[in-house]
Design an enzyme around this catalytic site. Structure first.
Site, PDB file in Angstrom:
ATOM      1  N   GLU A  50       8.135   1.843   7.767  1.00 32.97           N
ATOM      2  CA  GLU A  50       8.146   1.165   6.473  1.00 32.97           C
ATOM      3  C   GLU A  50       7.583  -0.262   6.545  1.00 32.97           C
ATOM      4  O   GLU A  50       8.029  -1.069   7.364  1.00 32.97           O
ATOM      5  CB  GLU A  50       9.582   1.148   5.922  1.00 32.97           C
ATOM      6  CG  GLU A  50       9.745   0.471   4.580  1.00 32.97           C
ATOM      7  CD  GLU A  50       8.918   1.091   3.466  1.00 32.97           C
ATOM      8  OE1 GLU A  50       8.911   2.331   3.344  1.00 32.97           O
ATOM      9  OE2 GLU A  50       8.248   0.335   2.735  1.00 32.97           O
ATOM     10  N   THR A 107       4.714   4.280  -0.280  1.00 31.66           N
ATOM     11  CA  THR A 107       5.044   5.259   0.772  1.00 31.66           C
ATOM     12  C   THR A 107       4.500   6.644   0.414  1.00 31.66           C
ATOM     13  O   THR A 107       3.936   7.345   1.270  1.00 31.66           O
ATOM     14  CB  THR A 107       6.561   5.407   0.971  1.00 31.66           C
ATOM     15  OG1 THR A 107       7.149   4.130   1.130  1.00 31.66           O
ATOM     16  CG2 THR A 107       6.863   6.247   2.202  1.00 31.66           C
ATOM     17  N   HIS A 138      12.320  -2.574   4.392  1.00 30.71           N
ATOM     18  CA  HIS A 138      11.792  -2.488   3.024  1.00 30.71           C
ATOM     19  C   HIS A 138      12.208  -3.739   2.264  1.00 30.71           C
ATOM     20  O   HIS A 138      13.313  -4.248   2.456  1.00 30.71           O
ATOM     21  CB  HIS A 138      12.358  -1.233   2.340  1.00 30.71           C
ATOM     22  CG  HIS A 138      11.678  -0.880   1.045  1.00 30.71           C
ATOM     23  ND1 HIS A 138      11.803  -1.641  -0.092  1.00 30.71           N
ATOM     24  CD2 HIS A 138      10.851   0.147   0.734  1.00 30.71           C
ATOM     25  CE1 HIS A 138      11.078  -1.096  -1.053  1.00 30.71           C
ATOM     26  NE2 HIS A 138      10.492  -0.007  -0.585  1.00 30.71           N
ATOM     27  N   ASP A 169       3.183   2.307   6.868  1.00 25.56           N
ATOM     28  CA  ASP A 169       2.816   3.031   5.639  1.00 25.56           C
ATOM     29  C   ASP A 169       1.970   2.196   4.681  1.00 25.56           C
ATOM     30  O   ASP A 169       1.076   2.713   4.022  1.00 25.56           O
ATOM     31  CB  ASP A 169       4.053   3.634   4.944  1.00 25.56           C
ATOM     32  CG  ASP A 169       5.064   2.607   4.432  1.00 25.56           C
ATOM     33  OD1 ASP A 169       4.981   1.414   4.788  1.00 25.56           O
ATOM     34  OD2 ASP A 169       5.974   3.028   3.670  1.00 25.56           O
ATOM     35  N   HIS A 170       2.228   0.884   4.625  1.00 26.80           N
ATOM     36  CA  HIS A 170       1.487  -0.004   3.713  1.00 26.80           C
ATOM     37  C   HIS A 170       1.931  -1.432   4.009  1.00 26.80           C
ATOM     38  O   HIS A 170       2.818  -1.643   4.839  1.00 26.80           O
ATOM     39  CB  HIS A 170       1.753   0.341   2.237  1.00 26.80           C
ATOM     40  CG  HIS A 170       3.215   0.467   1.906  1.00 26.80           C
ATOM     41  ND1 HIS A 170       4.059  -0.619   1.801  1.00 26.80           N
ATOM     42  CD2 HIS A 170       4.000   1.555   1.721  1.00 26.80           C
ATOM     43  CE1 HIS A 170       5.277  -0.211   1.534  1.00 26.80           C
ATOM     44  NE2 HIS A 170       5.282   1.110   1.493  1.00 26.80           N
TER      45      HIS A 170
HETATM   46  C1  GP9 Z   1      11.817   5.341  -0.591  1.00 28.60           C
HETATM   47  C2  GP9 Z   1      10.936   4.813   0.469  1.00 28.60           C
HETATM   48  C3  GP9 Z   1      10.345   3.477   0.076  1.00 28.60           C
HETATM   49  O1  GP9 Z   1      12.247   6.638  -0.390  1.00 28.60           O
HETATM   50  O2  GP9 Z   1       9.980   5.730   0.818  1.00 28.60           O
HETATM   51  O3  GP9 Z   1       9.373   3.635  -0.870  1.00 28.60           O
HETATM   52  P1  GP9 Z   1       8.270   2.509  -1.177  1.00 28.60           P
HETATM   53  O4  GP9 Z   1       8.874   1.561  -2.162  1.00 28.60           O
HETATM   54  O5  GP9 Z   1       7.934   1.830   0.098  1.00 28.60           O
HETATM   55  O6  GP9 Z   1       7.134   3.278  -1.729  1.00 28.60           O
HETATM   56 MN    MN Z   2       7.056   2.212   1.955  1.00 25.45          MN
END
Ligand code: GP9
Ligand code: MN
Length: 413
Positions: A38, A82, A197, A256-257
């Site tokens: 994340e 994500t 996150h 992921d980003h």
């Molecule tokens: C939520 C997690 C976070 O299930 O994948 O999502 P994001 O806000 O990073 O897209």
């Molecule tokens: Mn994410």
């Protein structure tokens, strides 16, 4: 049949890099464990924050004899965050330009990575301790032909095992490893972490390093939650070794980003020791770390190929000996000698090994200075095709035609 799909299929086939004969099928039959890290960006790797190492475990992997470390790899996500990264890794083309394809086109037909793995005898799953309907995952995973979703209900969240968005990464990895020790092999799974996150919160006992000292609380806390996630990855590796899954697996880890948006440019400039950040800097800051860890491979090294999330689908399928020659995808095998060193971002920016195109300006990566747009033009054109064709596949649900042909041709064999 569809004329649009035929055109796109021709384009995809014409732009595929050749396979690497030495790597194709070299790890046939291994389990595949993807870890979606994340909000992890590359700028923390092999760096310190006020004298504190931020990612000691991942740093050790950059030097590891069993790990390919991709140091010029980028996320390609848009509004779907994500879910876009999952979409890109599964499909090998970009997500939607104006929303999250997981929501807008969750019922399309896809020829996903999970589907190809399933056809080749793999048990496929996703593990993520959140509600199953977040990002419409429960519906989309059916369309992606993923066999099972270990959502929040598959986990036991004890006292003190939850923070902010939900289950902490360390207990998440401990329980996930336990499940993986019991499922049938070969399996392919994707574990999606959560603790790092926004707003990057931790309980006191999980703070392994202090906060940073800028005017951005977000960036200050980010280093701490990244440090915690790094610890959780170390725990995960230990658990996989303990339950015997490790040796027969490939572990693929990628950010992921971005976690730190351009709103925090002043604080980021302070950390990076720069006066201010330019559009060029912001483009390169979209780099996320990517590791392909193959126990026993003994061929680990840093690979500086300019690459992105779209490249994972063919790269991993080829390591397992599964051809993607006829698949509609725009990524390229990272072990191919012909990899184009090219990454289209979802918002029109483009990064290659030589140039960065952003906000109507072409930059030379050798100097970081503005250069003539002509040298960026071929990459811009290629990016425009990838974006356009990705949008067409999604909005017209074109892979339903591909799948019909594919099934008929396979029945004939
Ligand atoms: C939520 C997690 C976070 O299930 O994948 O999502 P994001 O806000 O990073 O897209
Ligand atoms: Mn994410």
């Amino acid at each position: 049949d569809s004329d649009e799909l035929i055109e796109i299929q021709n384009y995809a086939t014409a732009n595929k890099a050749s396979i690497n004969e030495d790597m194709f099928g070299k790890y046939e039959g291994r389990n595949v464990i993807f870890v979606s890290m994340e909000s992890l960006q590359s700028f923390v790797i092999n760096e310190e924050m006020n004298g504190h190492v931020v990612t000691p475990f991942l740093n050790s992997l950059t030097q590891d004899q069993d790990t390919y470390y991709f140091s010029d790899f980028y996320h390609q996500t848009g509004l779907g965050k994500t879910s876009d990264s999952e979409f890109i890794v599964e499909n090998g083309f970009l997500g939607s330009g104006n929303g999250a394809a997981f929501f807008t086109n969750g019922e399309n037909t896809y020829t996903s990575l999970s589907q190809r793995l399933g056809e080749n005898g793999y048990y496929t799953s996703v593990m993520h301790a959140n509600n199953k309907s977040f990002w419409n995952r429960d519906r989309m995973y059916q369309s992606l032909n993923i066999d099972h979703f270990y959502d929040v209900d598959a986990y036991t969240i004890g006292e003190g095992q939850s923070v902010s968005w939900g289950m902490k990464d360390i207990p998440f990895f401990e329980q996930s490893a336990q499940i993986l020790g019991q499922v049938e092999q070969p399996f392919a799974t994707r574990l999606i972490t959560l603790t790092n996150h926004h707003p990057f919160e931790l309980e006191e006992q999980d703070k392994l390093i202090p906060e940073y000292d800028s005017n951005s609380g977000t960036l200050n806390r980010y280093f701490q939650t990244v440090r915690y996630m790094d610890e959780s990855l170390k725990v995960f590796f230990e658990q996989l070794k303990a339950n015997g899954v490790y040796d027969n697996s490939i572990i693929v880890m990628y950010g992921d980003h971005y976690g730190i948006s351009e709103l925090h440019h002043k604080a980021m400039a302070q950390y990076l020791g720069k006066e201010q950040l330019t559009a060029y800097d912001h483009a390169l800051l979209q780099s996320v770390p990517m590791f392909i860890h193959i126990p026993g491979s003994n061929d680990g090294k840093e690979i500086a190929t300019t690459s992105g999330q779209m490249d994972l689908r063919p790269t991993i399928l080829h390591l397992l000996g599964i051809s993607t020659a006829s698949d509609v995808e725009f990524g390229n095998d990272l072990f191919s000698e012909e990899h184009p060193n090219f990454v289209p971002f979802r918002d029109g920016r483009v990064v290659t090994s030589d140039y960065v195109y952003t906000q109507d300006v072409c930059y030379d990566r050798a100097t970081g200075e503005e250069t003539t747009i002509d040298v960026c033009a071929p990459a811009m054109e290629r990016a425009a095709s990838v974006m356009h064709y990705s949008d067409q596949i999604i909005s017209m649900d074109l892979l339903r035609f591909f799948e019909q042909n594919y099934e008929t041709s396979h029945q004939k064999e």
